[in-house]
Design a protein around this motif. Sequence first.
Motif, short mmCIF file in Angstrom:
data_model
loop_
_atom_site.label_atom_id
_atom_site.label_comp_id
_atom_site.label_asym_id
_atom_site.label_seq_id
_atom_site.Cartn_x
_atom_site.Cartn_y
_atom_site.Cartn_z
N SER A 1 0.83 -1.20 0.00
CA SER A 1 0.00 0.00 0.00
C SER A 1 0.87 1.25 0.00
O SER A 1 0.37 2.35 -0.23
CB SER A 1 -0.94 0.00 1.21
OG SER A 1 -0.20 0.20 2.40
N TYR B 1 -2.95 6.55 0.18
CA TYR B 1 -3.91 6.73 1.27
C TYR B 1 -4.76 7.97 1.04
O TYR B 1 -5.97 7.97 1.27
CB TYR B 1 -3.16 6.80 2.61
CG TYR B 1 -2.74 5.44 3.06
CD1 TYR B 1 -3.59 4.63 3.79
CD2 TYR B 1 -1.51 4.92 2.70
CE1 TYR B 1 -3.23 3.36 4.17
CE2 TYR B 1 -1.13 3.65 3.06
CZ TYR B 1 -1.99 2.87 3.81
OH TYR B 1 -1.64 1.60 4.17
N TRP C 1 -8.66 7.63 0.43
CA TRP C 1 -9.53 8.29 1.41
C TRP C 1 -10.54 9.17 0.70
O TRP C 1 -11.72 9.16 1.03
CB TRP C 1 -8.67 9.12 2.38
CG TRP C 1 -9.46 9.74 3.49
CD1 TRP C 1 -10.04 10.96 3.49
CD2 TRP C 1 -9.79 9.12 4.74
NE1 TRP C 1 -10.71 11.17 4.68
CE2 TRP C 1 -10.56 10.06 5.47
CE3 TRP C 1 -9.50 7.88 5.32
CZ2 TRP C 1 -11.05 9.79 6.74
CZ3 TRP C 1 -9.98 7.63 6.60
CH2 TRP C 1 -10.74 8.57 7.29
N ALA D 1 -4.42 0.62 -0.26
CA ALA D 1 -4.57 1.60 0.81
C ALA D 1 -5.97 1.52 1.40
O ALA D 1 -6.16 1.54 2.63
CB ALA D 1 -4.28 3.01 0.29
N ILE E 1 -7.02 0.70 5.20
CA ILE E 1 -7.91 1.58 5.97
C ILE E 1 -9.06 0.77 6.56
O ILE E 1 -9.48 0.97 7.70
CB ILE E 1 -8.45 2.73 5.08
CG1 ILE E 1 -7.32 3.67 4.69
CG2 ILE E 1 -9.56 3.50 5.80
CD1 ILE E 1 -7.72 4.72 3.67
#
Lengths: 373, 286
Positions: free
Chosen positions: B44, B67, B71, B255, B259
């Motif tokens: 990741s 990330y 996100w 990623a 998460i």
Amino acid sequence: MSRMKRIDREEGRAYALMVLPALVIYALVMAFPIILSVILSVSNYSGGKMFGGERWGFAGFSQYARVLADPFFWNALRNNVYIVLVSVFGQLPLGFIFAYVIYRKLVKWPGFWQGVLYVPNIISIIVVGLLWQTIFSPNGPIGEVMNGIYRNDFQLKLQLILGPAGGFAVDDGMVARLLELAGSAGADQFTDAPAELKSLLLSYGPGQYGQVMDALTNLFVQKWSPGFLNQPGVAMLPILFVILWMYTGMYLILFLANMQKIDSQVIESARIDGAHEGQVMRFIILPSLSGTIVNAAILAIAGSLSTFALIFAMTGGGPGRITEILSIYMYNNAFLGRPNFPLANAIALIMVFISFLLILLTKALEKRYGGKE
Amino acid sequence: MSEEHKTTFWGAVGGKAAKSLAYAVMALFSVMTLYPIFWLAMNSFKTTREFQVSQLGFPVAPTLANYKGAWEFGEFAKLFPNSLIYTALSTLGIIFFSLLAGFAFAKIRSKATAPLYGSFIIGILLTIQTLMIPLFLEVNILGIYNTRLAVLLVYIGAGLPTGIYLATEFIKGIPSALVESARIDGAGYWRIFLAIITPMAVPVATTLAILNITGIWNEFALINILVSRTELKSLPLGIFKFSGSLSTDYGKQFAALVIGMVPMLAFYVVFRKQITKGVAAGAIKG
């Protein structure tokens, strides 16, 4: 009115108010859907508004006949059975062995092993599904390793044809042997393979041995592909592996917790009296765990019926519907293409029926093996 | 240990060789368990380009860009609060309604107990995923498709059978004399429930919390048919978005998976002992 009656009434009211919330929610979520399912499975409801929309009514039991005549239903059921078999013959024995090793203190740090092996249970099934989908994909790490192996193997064979490192001489016999090694890739890459390959080789100087090796390897080496996963009977293997990977730790915890209930003095005194480990296992541990083992097997069957997200994320039932299980088969009939809600509800009820068989089986086994574990 | 046992398989268990074998087996399976997760976390931090070239090596230039991208694309800022709400409220609901009904079943005599309690017990093996199609149609009839209420109702309902079973069996173990003497002192059942039963039922409430928090946080199959609006989706639904359009953008996908994985792993690290105990208690057949 007597005092007793007043108390009785108060008691009844408290009872009703305490049980009612749970009962209403339970009825909404479990009982009502089952009733709805029964009604819709024998109807010709085709989606849209259920009341005040298109009229629908009784249509007989044809959907059940359709399900039972559908080869994809039997395929899905068979896949459910595979999941049960992997649980019963894979997860249970492995979990039992791990639990035994920890319980009999063959290894130190019991909490550590238990903690590590349970980790996959904690992760969202969707995460697990997508992770393993990538791992098994042609672009995943298995592909990288396999392609590396293919490459090495191919280059070794190339060396045999090109001769020792340092120089090489191009002739028709060598070109022919190269094309033989390349197989179908030769015809894929060139229209007039022998002539084109020869001119390609001649464009390199004899000193460019390494470059020629790389060029030929890139042209001809076989690429790994999990194409075998398209075969019925094989396609389920990655899924079954992931199920084994994911849930074995749960059975470990279940078995270990019940082993720890065994009075350790019984085992110690048996050992002092000369019993060896096999007898401890045979006459103390296994009988104490018979109920737990039955319990675990039933959990495995129930778990197979509730499996959905893992396969939804890994394959969606594909390729060509061969990895469908009952829940995915039902979902696809309800939501993919033209929705067939009567059919989907018939499938739901067949699954509920299997669950009820399971409950009866549980009751029967409970009588035989006694009490709950 | 007598001499003859040393030559047999079972006599060897506990010996040095057997112990080494046991360590080897446990270590092998532990590595098999953890390596894929480690591999995921490691990748990741690679760009998709680097991933395609080298999947097994460490990241050359670790980046957090995946990330950030995941996100934003996954709209996790919306999904996290949703997951928290669903998990917290459903778990509280399951605990409260289970204790309440469990108290009535265990401590108030009634002819209704046998059939009602029995019907809840049946629900333990009736996996609710089986019913997702009629549930989908039902929430449409009730007009609560795409509402938090539907999600909470289904999650609480799905947790009640096991919850009520564990709560009832636990409360049965609380001495009836406590309830009876409170009755003689004039306390009503609600007072008894709040003042006596609830404080004593903390262990079973903890078990229920443990079982349901992980289960609901990770749940996918049911919420998948109950909501379609992003504002109402939970984390697993958001993560699933990365399987379709973004399935080749490995960096972002990994990623997103990390998460999705981290909150429960953290929860597990903190509450490992309780979780282990809860799982063993909750794995019941009814």
